[in-house]
Design an enzyme around this catalytic site. Structure first.
Site, PDB file in Angstrom:
ATOM      1  N   TRP A 186       0.860  -1.182   0.000  1.00  0.00           N
ATOM      2  CA  TRP A 186       0.000   0.000   0.000  1.00  0.00           C
ATOM      3  C   TRP A 186       0.896   1.232   0.000  1.00  0.00           C
ATOM      4  O   TRP A 186       1.868   1.297   0.755  1.00  0.00           O
ATOM      5  CB  TRP A 186      -0.919   0.052   1.228  1.00  0.00           C
ATOM      6  N   GLU A 227      -3.245  -3.154  -2.041  1.00  0.00           N
ATOM      7  CA  GLU A 227      -4.374  -2.529  -1.340  1.00  0.00           C
ATOM      8  C   GLU A 227      -4.724  -1.201  -2.012  1.00  0.00           C
ATOM      9  O   GLU A 227      -3.857  -0.365  -2.238  1.00  0.00           O
ATOM     10  CB  GLU A 227      -3.985  -2.277   0.128  1.00  0.00           C
ATOM     11  N   LYS A 229      -7.006   2.487  -2.319  1.00  0.00           N
ATOM     12  CA  LYS A 229      -7.583   3.513  -1.438  1.00  0.00           C
ATOM     13  C   LYS A 229      -8.111   4.647  -2.294  1.00  0.00           C
ATOM     14  O   LYS A 229      -7.446   5.103  -3.214  1.00  0.00           O
ATOM     15  CB  LYS A 229      -6.524   4.024  -0.456  1.00  0.00           C
ATOM     16  N   ASP A 261      -9.605  -2.856   1.978  1.00  0.00           N
ATOM     17  CA  ASP A 261      -9.721  -2.258   3.308  1.00  0.00           C
ATOM     18  C   ASP A 261     -11.081  -1.573   3.308  1.00  0.00           C
ATOM     19  O   ASP A 261     -11.345  -0.719   2.452  1.00  0.00           O
ATOM     20  CB  ASP A 261      -8.566  -1.256   3.496  1.00  0.00           C
ATOM     21  N   HIS A 264     -11.723   2.194   2.672  1.00  0.00           N
ATOM     22  CA  HIS A 264     -11.082   2.813   1.514  1.00  0.00           C
ATOM     23  C   HIS A 264     -11.975   2.989   0.293  1.00  0.00           C
ATOM     24  O   HIS A 264     -11.496   3.045  -0.829  1.00  0.00           O
ATOM     25  CB  HIS A 264      -9.852   1.985   1.105  1.00  0.00           C
ATOM     26  N   HIS A 288      -8.446  -5.870   4.969  1.00  0.00           N
ATOM     27  CA  HIS A 288      -8.150  -5.079   6.162  1.00  0.00           C
ATOM     28  C   HIS A 288      -9.498  -4.736   6.751  1.00  0.00           C
ATOM     29  O   HIS A 288     -10.270  -3.994   6.125  1.00  0.00           O
ATOM     30  CB  HIS A 288      -7.412  -3.787   5.807  1.00  0.00           C
ATOM     31  N   ASP A 296     -12.871   8.943   6.517  1.00  0.00           N
ATOM     32  CA  ASP A 296     -11.606   8.219   6.648  1.00  0.00           C
ATOM     33  C   ASP A 296     -11.772   6.863   7.310  1.00  0.00           C
ATOM     34  O   ASP A 296     -12.773   6.573   7.958  1.00  0.00           O
ATOM     35  CB  ASP A 296     -10.581   9.066   7.415  1.00  0.00           C
ATOM     36  N   ASP A 298      -9.845   3.533   9.587  1.00  0.00           N
ATOM     37  CA  ASP A 298      -8.945   3.333  10.721  1.00  0.00           C
ATOM     38  C   ASP A 298      -9.479   3.658  12.111  1.00  0.00           C
ATOM     39  O   ASP A 298      -8.701   3.837  13.040  1.00  0.00           O
ATOM     40  CB  ASP A 298      -7.594   4.059  10.490  1.00  0.00           C
ATOM     41  N   ASP A 328      -6.969  -3.461  10.764  1.00  0.00           N
ATOM     42  CA  ASP A 328      -6.188  -2.258  10.480  1.00  0.00           C
ATOM     43  C   ASP A 328      -6.897  -1.032  11.044  1.00  0.00           C
ATOM     44  O   ASP A 328      -7.850  -0.533  10.452  1.00  0.00           O
ATOM     45  CB  ASP A 328      -5.991  -2.111   8.961  1.00  0.00           C
TER      46      ASP A 328
HETATM   47  C1  RNT Z   1      -3.887   3.175   5.064  1.00  0.00           C
HETATM   48  C2  RNT Z   1      -3.943   1.722   4.762  1.00  0.00           C
HETATM   49  C3  RNT Z   1      -2.781   0.911   5.230  1.00  0.00           C
HETATM   50  C4  RNT Z   1      -2.244   1.354   6.571  1.00  0.00           C
HETATM   51  C5  RNT Z   1      -1.246   0.421   7.185  1.00  0.00           C
HETATM   52  C6  RNT Z   1      -0.492   1.064   8.283  1.00  0.00           C
HETATM   53  O1  RNT Z   1      -5.048   3.826   4.819  1.00  0.00           O
HETATM   54  O2  RNT Z   1      -5.112   1.187   5.249  1.00  0.00           O
HETATM   55  O3  RNT Z   1      -3.111  -0.418   5.227  1.00  0.00           O
HETATM   56  O4  RNT Z   1      -3.271   1.559   7.483  1.00  0.00           O
HETATM   57  O5  RNT Z   1      -0.447  -0.125   6.232  1.00  0.00           O
HETATM   58 ZN    ZN Z   2      -5.430  -0.865   5.346  1.00  0.00          ZN
END
Ligand code: RNT
Ligand code: ZN
Length: 421
Positions: A186, A227, A229, A261, A264, A288, A296, A298, A328
């Site tokens: 990523w 990955e 985004k 993820d 994303h 993820h 956003d 996370d 994640d």
């Molecule tokens: C960021 C991605 C990625 C990171 C990690 C730390 O938006 O999700 O995967 O969170 O690699």
């Molecule tokens: Zn991620």
């Protein structure tokens, strides 16, 4: 388990059985499903190889006391969190978590397996596999926010060498632990404002990932992923690794997996719906699991509707051995160990609930066109006594089922975290 809990479980078992669900089989099955626990919740994605700020379109906010500052602290914290969570785990490490001995240093393009030996020891002692991530952020060689897609050849070369080094380290992890290593690529490469060229960066990104994957590796041991985004902080207008880019890259490069993820995508898109779409074509995919909030990703994973839906899609499509599940998220505004624990336990709950769902029966109703009955049953099963089954699972895994686990964290906070000044 108290007598009351035992009784509650017996009642739950019968109630689920009336729907054709064997909760004991579900509990047994979940014990073997690995979830990859990311090390980066413990230190706000800082790592040990540099002292600069977190870059790459991601950010941690908050200044809760007690963050891990050394490998020893991070491993102890990770241990604490994992000890409070049921189920089988892997650990997920980023390249910036290299551990250097006595003043030694290696830049990202020169990293070697020996810089991760302590992680291997940690994993082996706990009978776990390791997943890995090259770190394409928080480094002076990120030029104008770009790494693998940079127009500057020297910059690209540096990051390609980093990716190749990470393939070698991933293979080392797999060989040492005997468990395949999922290696996720990523980058936060992108532009804050409207670019004049969208193709150029993506072509360079494509060629750079191809160059990384030209490093020899055993496909049964190393599982490279890409990955995607949709945007990042400071890269709001364009990302090189968009959804279409990453998916098509994986589809056209043998041995490369798409990694989704769930933070994303555009806010009304759901990864739960994308899982079965990808399972039609890919032998294996990676996830993820996170929680997007507004713009956003996370946030700490919760036992919420989309998390449950993601778990359902994995379980009811019989894809537990085709989907690599990793967590994640990173929150620096609350106790970091509690953040980990809530996230891990939430996804374990989602998987258990999916395993305790009468999936065959529901599918049958759909296929017979009995859509009213389907809706009714989907709602009715929400009232089944899931808590009693969760308690049984936790008990069999030797962890606390109820919120008493938080007492352990309070104790650890007072005895360990608050002493880190
Ligand atoms: C960021 C991605 C990625 C990171 C990690 C730390 O938006 O999700 O995967 O969170 O690699
Ligand atoms: Zn991620």
């Amino acid at each position: 388990m108290s007598d009351l809990s035992k009784k509650a479980f017996e009642v739950a078992k019968e109630q689920y059985a009336a729907f054709g669900v064997d909760v004991e089989a579900a509990v047994k099955k979940l014990k073997d499903i690995p979830i990859s626990v990311h090390c980066w919740q413990g230190d706000d994605v800082k790592g040990f190889d540099q002292d600069g700020p977190l870059t790459g379109g991601i950010q941690t906010t908050g200044n809760y006391p007690g963050k891990a500052r050394t490998p020893e602290e991070l491993m102890a914290d990770l241990d604490k969190a994992m000890s409070l969570c049921p189920g089988k785990k892997k650990i997920n490490v980023h390249a910036c978590y290299a551990i250097f001995e006595n003043g030694e240093f290696a830049d990202r393009d020169k990293l070697e397996p020996k810089h991760f030996k302590k992680w291997v020891d940690f994993a082996k002692e706990r009978n776990m596999g390791i997943d890995f991530n090259p770190t394409f952020f928080s480094h002076p060689k990120v030029k104008d926010g770009l790494t693998l897609s940079s127009p500057d050849e020297e910059t690209r070369k540096f990051w390609i060498e980093h990716g190749k080094a990470c393939i070698r380290i991933s293979q080392y992890f797999a060989e040492e632990t005997g468990v395949p290593c999922v290696m996720n690529i990523w980058t936060g490469d992108g532009y804050k404002d409207i670019p004049a060229d969208r193709l150029g960066p993506r072509m360079r990104y494509k060629e750079s990932i191809e160059a990384i994957l030209s490093e020899p590796f055993d496909k049964n041991k190393v599982k490279p992923c890409v990955e995607s985004k949709v945007f990042g902080i400071g890269v709001e207008s364009f990302t090189a690794g968009s959804a279409e880019f990453a998916l098509t890259f994986a589809a056209t490069h043998d041995g490369c997996l798409p990694l989704m993820d769930n933070g994303h995508y555009h806010p009304t898109e759901v990864v739960s719906d994308k899982i079965p779409a990808l399972l039609c074509f890919f032998p294996e995919i990676a996830l993820h699991v996170t929680r997007g909030v507004r713009w956003d990703s996370d946030h700490v994973v919760l036992f919420d509707d989309e998390t449950k839906e993601i778990a359902k899609e994995i379980v009811r499509n019989d894809a537990l051995d085709r989907v690599y599940i990793a967590l994640d998220f990173f929150d620096a505004s609350i106790n970091r160990i509690a953040a980990w624990t809530v996230g891990i336990r939430s996804f374990e709950k989602a998987l258990l609930m999916a395993l305790c769902t009468p999936n065959a029966k529901l599918r049958q109703l759909q296929d017979e066109g009995k859509l009213t009955e389907l809706l009714v049953m989907q709602e009715e099963i929400k009232n089944l006594p899931f808590g009693a089954v969760w308690e049984k699972y936790c008990e069999e895994c030797g962890v606390r089922a109820d919120s008493n686990w938080f007492d352990e964290i309070t104790k650890y906070e007072n005895e360990v975290l608050l002493k880190r000044v």
